[in-house]
Design a protein around this motif. Sequence first.
Motif, short mmCIF file in Angstrom:
data_model
loop_
_atom_site.label_atom_id
_atom_site.label_comp_id
_atom_site.label_asym_id
_atom_site.label_seq_id
_atom_site.Cartn_x
_atom_site.Cartn_y
_atom_site.Cartn_z
N GLN A 1 0.83 -1.20 0.00
CA GLN A 1 0.00 0.00 0.00
C GLN A 1 0.86 1.25 0.00
OE1 GLN A 1 -3.41 0.11 -0.46
NE2 GLN A 1 -2.90 2.28 -0.78
N ALA A 2 1.96 1.22 0.76
CA ALA A 2 2.87 2.38 0.82
C ALA A 2 3.47 2.64 -0.56
CB ALA A 2 3.97 2.14 1.85
N GLN A 3 3.84 1.58 -1.28
CA GLN A 3 4.39 1.75 -2.63
C GLN A 3 3.35 2.33 -3.58
OE1 GLN A 3 5.83 -2.35 -3.08
NE2 GLN A 3 7.88 -1.52 -3.45
N LYS A 4 2.11 1.85 -3.47
CA LYS A 4 1.04 2.38 -4.32
C LYS A 4 0.81 3.86 -4.05
CE LYS A 4 -1.74 -1.30 -3.47
NZ LYS A 4 -2.95 -2.13 -3.48
N ASP A 5 0.86 4.23 -2.77
CA ASP A 5 0.67 5.64 -2.42
C ASP A 5 1.78 6.51 -3.00
OD1 ASP A 5 -1.59 4.90 -1.03
OD2 ASP A 5 -0.64 4.94 0.95
N ARG A 6 3.03 6.03 -2.87
CA ARG A 6 4.16 6.80 -3.40
C ARG A 6 4.12 6.86 -4.93
NH1 ARG A 6 7.11 3.92 0.59
NH2 ARG A 6 8.16 2.65 -0.98
N LEU A 7 3.71 5.75 -5.54
CA LEU A 7 3.60 5.71 -7.00
C LEU A 7 2.56 6.71 -7.48
CD1 LEU A 7 4.43 4.35 -9.66
CD2 LEU A 7 2.70 2.60 -9.23
N ALA A 8 1.42 6.76 -6.81
CA ALA A 8 0.37 7.72 -7.18
C ALA A 8 0.87 9.15 -7.04
CB ALA A 8 -0.87 7.50 -6.32
N ALA A 9 1.62 9.39 -5.95
CA ALA A 9 2.15 10.75 -5.73
C ALA A 9 3.18 11.12 -6.78
CB ALA A 9 2.77 10.83 -4.33
N ALA A 10 3.91 10.13 -7.29
CA ALA A 10 4.98 10.38 -8.26
C ALA A 10 4.48 10.44 -9.69
CB ALA A 10 6.05 9.30 -8.15
N MET A 11 3.25 10.01 -9.93
CA MET A 11 2.78 9.81 -11.30
C MET A 11 2.90 11.08 -12.16
SD MET A 11 2.02 6.98 -12.61
CE MET A 11 1.17 5.76 -11.64
N TYR A 12 2.72 12.25 -11.56
CA TYR A 12 2.76 13.50 -12.34
C TYR A 12 4.11 13.71 -13.03
CZ TYR A 12 5.78 15.94 -9.00
OH TYR A 12 6.86 16.33 -8.24
N CYS A 13 5.18 13.15 -12.45
CA CYS A 13 6.51 13.37 -13.06
C CYS A 13 7.03 12.11 -13.77
CB CYS A 13 7.51 13.84 -12.00
SG CYS A 13 7.86 12.64 -10.69
N LEU A 14 6.17 11.12 -13.92
CA LEU A 14 6.57 9.87 -14.57
C LEU A 14 5.89 9.63 -15.91
CD1 LEU A 14 6.26 7.47 -11.48
CD2 LEU A 14 8.38 8.45 -12.38
N LYS A 15 4.59 9.92 -15.95
CA LYS A 15 3.78 9.37 -17.05
C LYS A 15 3.98 10.05 -18.39
CE LYS A 15 -0.51 11.77 -15.75
NZ LYS A 15 -1.87 11.52 -15.27
#
Length: 471
Positions: free
Chosen positions: A341-355
């Motif tokens: 869950q922690a990884q999913k939360d961090r991934l969601a937070a990072a998505m703006y600079c990844l996708k």
Amino acid sequence: MAESPEIVTRIAPSPTGIMHIGTARTALFNWLFARGRGGKFLLRIEDTDRARSTPEATEAILDGMRWLGLDWDGEVVSQFARLERHAEVAHRMLAEGTAYKCFSPQEEIEAFREAARAEGRSTLFLSPWRDVPEAEHPDAPFAIRLKAPRVGETVIEDAVQGTVTFRNDQLDDMVMLRSDGTPTYMLAVVVDDHDMGVTHAIRGDDHLNNAARQAQIYRAMGWAEPVWAHIPLIHGPDGKKLSKRHGATGVMEYARMGFPPAAMRNYLARLGWSHGDDELFDDAQAIAWFDLGGIGRAPARLDMKKLENVSGWHIARMADAELVSAIESFLAISERPPLSQAQKDRLAAAMYCLKDRAKTLPDLLEKAQFALAEGPIVPDEGAAAALDDVSRGILTELTAQLQNASWTRDTLEAVLTAAADSHGLKFGKLAAPLRAALAGRSVSPSVYDMMLVLGRETSLARLTDAASPRG
């Protein structure tokens, strides 16, 4: 004025263990055509070949359809479950004189064809039983053959191929029901399509010759034919029919490569169909635009570079939560460990600079490693080269300066720029050890984005760890 009948399309794959990319494209065309006209899209499994038709093979087709997001109406139809109905139609044709009993054994037919091949004659078998009266029939097993017209032409008006003409003297009286009572593919398809109310038979042009024979059954039964639409096959980059030598041929192989289903739908729609110069579009546009007139006659060529570009466009436009869900599905399909869950939360937070720069889901995951990593960062070889004694000293200074700094982009930019200036460095020279410390990679999102996503505590812990001398 009479109402137009409801549009009904179908996909009718044989269960062979995978869902071929060509079958997927055909399914998509049928789905788009029906959905754009308020019609029905049906799914039939042509499972009369009992040697190859296993529950696992059928499930593989359903998995491919579900992954692609092609929902069908009603229950899945099993062709095998309808054998009695197929036989019933064959016997009705026998009673009405549009079919006849053929007592020629298979050995006799094969011997005729072998001799014809050896002598360079036509191998078209003309049954000697076509006009033999019932009173002269032996008490022996028989097949039921269509009493096809021997003269004239069978004309197919095809929505893609145009008018296609077949000479009737080049078509034999095909077997519809074998001597063991089982139907042939040709009969089963016609009966099933008729009973299911199929109005448009949209399928690969390798079925075009079948259309002539199937049309003869429709006409013998007095049934309305569907609109025929035979679409070009998919070829490899070399222009030859797509096969394993070109790489992936199964739909789920593309799922395991990490292409989002929306991207596959967009890309497959453009393989053989066009709407002006539009290359990139969503489902709503494809459904609104798709028509049979946009299908070309030339085979389409699979182009992985183009697929990657389409995929990147869709990834950049997907909502962050939708992308996290797509990645979870990708990890499950490719049998990789799930995210915490922690990884999913961090991934969601990072998505703006990844996708914006990712072409596929694995590409996005690679760029997201800084956010997904748990525990100390182990730099790869390229990144480790940036962590020399001088850069470690700078990281130690930075850690102290960042302890009490407000964690905003403006403040972080000010602190890092000042640090670079104080050492007479261009920022790029400072960014390399920062990337190594924060991501363990020499290529990553910007150091500011990574620090904002990771937060103060994790960022400082990674800088401190990277600044420590290595044993």
